[in-house]
Scaffold this motif. Structure first.
Motif, PDB file in Angstrom:
ATOM      1  N   LEU A   1       0.983  -1.312  -0.391  1.00 31.47           N
ATOM      2  CA  LEU A   1       0.232  -0.045   0.010  1.00 31.47           C
ATOM      3  C   LEU A   1       1.311   1.611   0.133  1.00 31.47           C
ATOM      4  CD1 LEU A   1      -3.300  -0.007   0.282  1.00 31.47           C
ATOM      5  CD2 LEU A   1      -2.721   1.327   2.453  1.00 31.47           C
ATOM      6  N   VAL A   2       0.612   2.574  -0.506  1.00 30.85           N
ATOM      7  CA  VAL A   2       1.658   3.329  -0.946  1.00 30.85           C
ATOM      8  C   VAL A   2       0.890   4.386   0.541  1.00 30.85           C
ATOM      9  CG1 VAL A   2       1.730   5.667  -2.202  1.00 30.85           C
ATOM     10  CG2 VAL A   2       1.144   3.956  -3.948  1.00 30.85           C
ATOM     11  N   LYS A   3       1.990   4.334   1.070  1.00 27.10           N
ATOM     12  CA  LYS A   3       2.280   4.803   2.014  1.00 27.10           C
ATOM     13  C   LYS A   3       2.210   7.091   1.827  1.00 27.10           C
ATOM     14  CE  LYS A   3       4.604   5.770   6.464  1.00 27.10           C
ATOM     15  NZ  LYS A   3       5.973   4.635   7.385  1.00 27.10           N
ATOM     16  N   GLU A   4       3.094   6.863   0.814  1.00 21.86           N
ATOM     17  CA  GLU A   4       3.611   8.553   0.761  1.00 21.86           C
ATOM     18  C   GLU A   4       4.212   8.765  -0.209  1.00 21.86           C
ATOM     19  OE1 GLU A   4       6.826  11.334   2.499  1.00 21.86           O
ATOM     20  OE2 GLU A   4       6.826   9.912   3.663  1.00 21.86           O
ATOM     21  N   VAL A   5       3.689  10.011  -1.088  1.00 15.17           N
ATOM     22  CA  VAL A   5       4.151  10.758  -2.729  1.00 15.17           C
ATOM     23  C   VAL A   5       4.806  11.317  -2.597  1.00 15.17           C
ATOM     24  CG1 VAL A   5       2.528   9.216  -3.566  1.00 15.17           C
ATOM     25  CG2 VAL A   5       1.955  10.598  -3.327  1.00 15.17           C
TER      26      VAL A   5
ATOM     27  N   ASP B   1       9.527  12.354  -7.953  1.00 12.62           N
ATOM     28  CA  ASP B   1       9.237  11.323  -8.345  1.00 12.62           C
ATOM     29  C   ASP B   1       9.326   9.818  -8.288  1.00 12.62           C
ATOM     30  OD1 ASP B   1       7.960  10.872 -10.964  1.00 12.62           O
ATOM     31  OD2 ASP B   1       9.285  10.196 -12.379  1.00 12.62           O
ATOM     32  N   SER B   2       8.463  10.043  -6.762  1.00 17.88           N
ATOM     33  CA  SER B   2       8.807   8.598  -6.067  1.00 17.88           C
ATOM     34  C   SER B   2       7.706   8.500  -5.224  1.00 17.88           C
ATOM     35  CB  SER B   2      10.260   8.977  -5.779  1.00 17.88           C
ATOM     36  OG  SER B   2      10.270   9.953  -4.564  1.00 17.88           O
ATOM     37  N   VAL B   3       7.746   7.457  -4.372  1.00 16.54           N
ATOM     38  CA  VAL B   3       6.848   6.921  -3.893  1.00 16.54           C
ATOM     39  C   VAL B   3       7.374   6.081  -2.396  1.00 16.54           C
ATOM     40  CG1 VAL B   3       4.560   7.191  -5.627  1.00 16.54           C
ATOM     41  CG2 VAL B   3       5.843   4.640  -4.716  1.00 16.54           C
TER      42      VAL B   3
ATOM     43  N   ILE C   1      11.386   4.893  -3.805  1.00 18.18           N
ATOM     44  CA  ILE C   1      11.314   4.119  -5.394  1.00 18.18           C
ATOM     45  C   ILE C   1      10.814   4.640  -6.044  1.00 18.18           C
ATOM     46  CG2 ILE C   1      10.017   1.858  -6.181  1.00 18.18           C
ATOM     47  CD1 ILE C   1       9.660   0.335  -2.860  1.00 18.18           C
ATOM     48  N   SER C   2      11.658   4.664  -7.069  1.00 20.75           N
ATOM     49  CA  SER C   2      11.073   5.606  -8.016  1.00 20.75           C
ATOM     50  C   SER C   2       9.721   5.604  -8.920  1.00 20.75           C
ATOM     51  CB  SER C   2      12.173   5.146  -9.330  1.00 20.75           C
ATOM     52  OG  SER C   2      12.301   5.611 -10.269  1.00 20.75           O
ATOM     53  N   TYR C   3       8.817   6.201  -9.599  1.00 22.04           N
ATOM     54  CA  TYR C   3       7.760   6.539  -9.891  1.00 22.04           C
ATOM     55  C   TYR C   3       7.873   5.209 -11.069  1.00 22.04           C
ATOM     56  CZ  TYR C   3       3.449   7.239 -12.450  1.00 22.04           C
ATOM     57  OH  TYR C   3       1.883   7.051 -13.273  1.00 22.04           O
ATOM     58  N   THR C   4       8.749   4.551 -11.758  1.00 23.62           N
ATOM     59  CA  THR C   4       8.788   4.432 -12.859  1.00 23.62           C
ATOM     60  C   THR C   4       9.110   2.478 -12.279  1.00 23.62           C
ATOM     61  OG1 THR C   4      11.453   4.219 -12.623  1.00 23.62           O
ATOM     62  CG2 THR C   4      10.154   5.404 -14.706  1.00 23.62           C
ATOM     63  N   ASP C   5       9.331   2.213 -11.100  1.00 20.06           N
ATOM     64  CA  ASP C   5       9.881   0.744 -10.895  1.00 20.06           C
ATOM     65  C   ASP C   5       8.635   0.984 -10.379  1.00 20.06           C
ATOM     66  OD1 ASP C   5      12.322   0.952 -11.463  1.00 20.06           O
ATOM     67  OD2 ASP C   5      13.177   1.903  -9.905  1.00 20.06           O
ATOM     68  N   VAL C   6       7.565   0.844  -9.699  1.00 17.59           N
ATOM     69  CA  VAL C   6       5.907   0.674  -9.840  1.00 17.59           C
ATOM     70  C   VAL C   6       5.419   0.346 -10.546  1.00 17.59           C
ATOM     71  CG1 VAL C   6       6.713   1.346  -7.274  1.00 17.59           C
ATOM     72  CG2 VAL C   6       5.679   2.745  -8.440  1.00 17.59           C
ATOM     73  N   ARG C   7       3.918  -0.627 -10.384  1.00 19.85           N
ATOM     74  CA  ARG C   7       3.085  -0.277 -10.859  1.00 19.85           C
ATOM     75  C   ARG C   7       1.788  -0.540 -10.340  1.00 19.85           C
ATOM     76  NH1 ARG C   7       6.079   0.717 -14.198  1.00 19.85           N
ATOM     77  NH2 ARG C   7       6.387  -0.514 -16.663  1.00 19.85           N
TER      78      ARG C   7
END
Length: 386
Positions: free
Chosen positions: A119-123, A128-130, A163-169
């Protein structure tokens, strides 16, 4: 016309080259920052592995283990990075549409927690990370003011790293066309529509799974639940009136007013002792520099001239001689501020009559020059006072 067309083509080509060059510079900057972060992360992983191997070796060797630091606390925290050091670098151009929000379920594509869903905790659109709850956790150095809290003495703590935005879906349940059962699916590409702005300029849009009619709803924002603790101030204590203003003392003490003002404000009445001592030293150094300065005769003459000008420019009191001189000057010349032109003969006769009566007037300008009182007045230079 051909010249105009040729100039336009050359201008377009120059603009295209400039845009391509700027784009390459931005990409190189992003790659450099990313390479620095990856290098720091690899070094951190090597350090953690080394610490773990040292701990295993110490357990095996027992009392024969070498002393690797002052104590266990120093050994663990000697090279741990801080939380700020683990933060990803800021991007040159923020992403136009950030399709991940707090509360979304995502899968991690790279790293030690690869293929795990959380679950995403913070953006953080700036970097450009989560941050995913419970995943991509690394030990970081605890700030000094955290040490000793809750009975803990460890200088390090486990914390979720960016974690970089491009490394999550995104992970969203989609109906299986064969069985009709909802199953979690990894959304490779997100389609957006219905982009709009509110009165405050905040932009919102609708998310869809690409090449389908499946909408991805935004997670609902839940209000945080607060629980009363023993250290909380009660409402009755906060609303109790403990101060009653009077006319005998100001409502705000002078010390509080000084604290509200700037530390070096010219309106402050009190300053710190260190600041006062610093200013006194500066004054003494300035005086010493002035004394050690070489004074030439020309500089001495200029100082004397300046002092004479200052003394001469000071306001002087109006003495009886000055008043008499002003009166005679006003009587001899026509005053343009008077409505009627004065009779000079009568004024001079009145002055001579008062002098003969002994009213205290003394001729400070010497005897008046002989003039034809019937004709027009002639300019004359008055003699200096005796």
């Amino acid at each position: 016309m051909e010249r105009v067309i040729r100039r336009t083509i050359l201008a377009k080509a120059a603009a295209a080259r400039r845009y391509a060059r700027e784009t390459q510079q931005k990409l190189a900057y992003k790659r450099m920052k990313r390479a620095q972060y990856d290098a720091m992360l690899r070094e951190h992983n090597r350090f953690v592995a080394k610490i773990r191997s040292e701990l295993v070796e110490d357990v095996k060797m027992g009392p024969l283990a070498p002393v690797r630091g002052k104590d266990a606390k120093d050994r663990i925290a000697r090279d741990l990075p801080s939380a700020d050091a683990m933060r990803l670098p800021e991007v040159v151009e923020p992403r136009k549409f950030f399709n991940v929000a707090v509360g979304d379920r995502v899968v991690i594509l790279n790293g030690k927690d690869r293929n795990k869903v959380g679950l995403v905790k913070e953006v953080d659109p700036d970097t450009d990370s989560v941050k995913v709850q419970g995943l991509n956790v690394y030990p970081v150095r605890t700030p000094e003011y955290f040490e000793g809290l809750d009975g803990g003495e460890s200088p390090g703590m486990d914390q979720e790293c960016s974690i970089s935005y491009t490394d999550v879906r995104l992970v969203h349940p989609i109906e299986d066309p064969k069985t009709g059962v909802l199953r979690d699916a990894i959304v490779k590409k997100v389609r957006i529509s219905n982009v709009r702005k509110d009165a405050q300029g905040k932009r919102t849009w609708t998310r869809w799974v690409a090449f389908s009619q499946t909408e991805i709803p935004w997670p609902k924002k839940t209000e945080p639940e607060y629980e009363d603790q023993q250290c909380d101030t009660k409402r009755m204590d906060a609303e109790e009136r403990t101060y009653v203003p009077t006319l005998l003392k100001p409502p705000i003490p002078d010390g509080v007013i000084d604290e509200l003002r700037g530390k070096f404000s010219k309106f402050r009445d009190r300053h710190d002792r260190e600041y006062i001592e610093k200013k006194m030293r500066e004054d003494e150094e300035e005086k010493a520099r002035k004394k050690a300065r070489v004074v030439t005769p020309l500089m001495d003459i200029n100082r004397k001239i300046r002092r004479e000008k200052i003394e001469k420019g000071k306001t002087q009191k109006l003495t009886s001689n000055i008043l008499e001189q002003l009166g005679r000057t006003m009587a001899q010349s026509a005053t343009p501020f008077m409505k009627e032109r004065p009779n000079r003969v009568k004024i001079l006769e009145e002055i001579e009559r008062q002098e003969g009566a002994g009213f205290g007037f003394r001729p400070a300008l010497g005897q008046l020059p002989a003039r034809n009182l019937e004709g027009p007045p002639t300019t004359s230079q008055a003699a200096p006072p005796s």
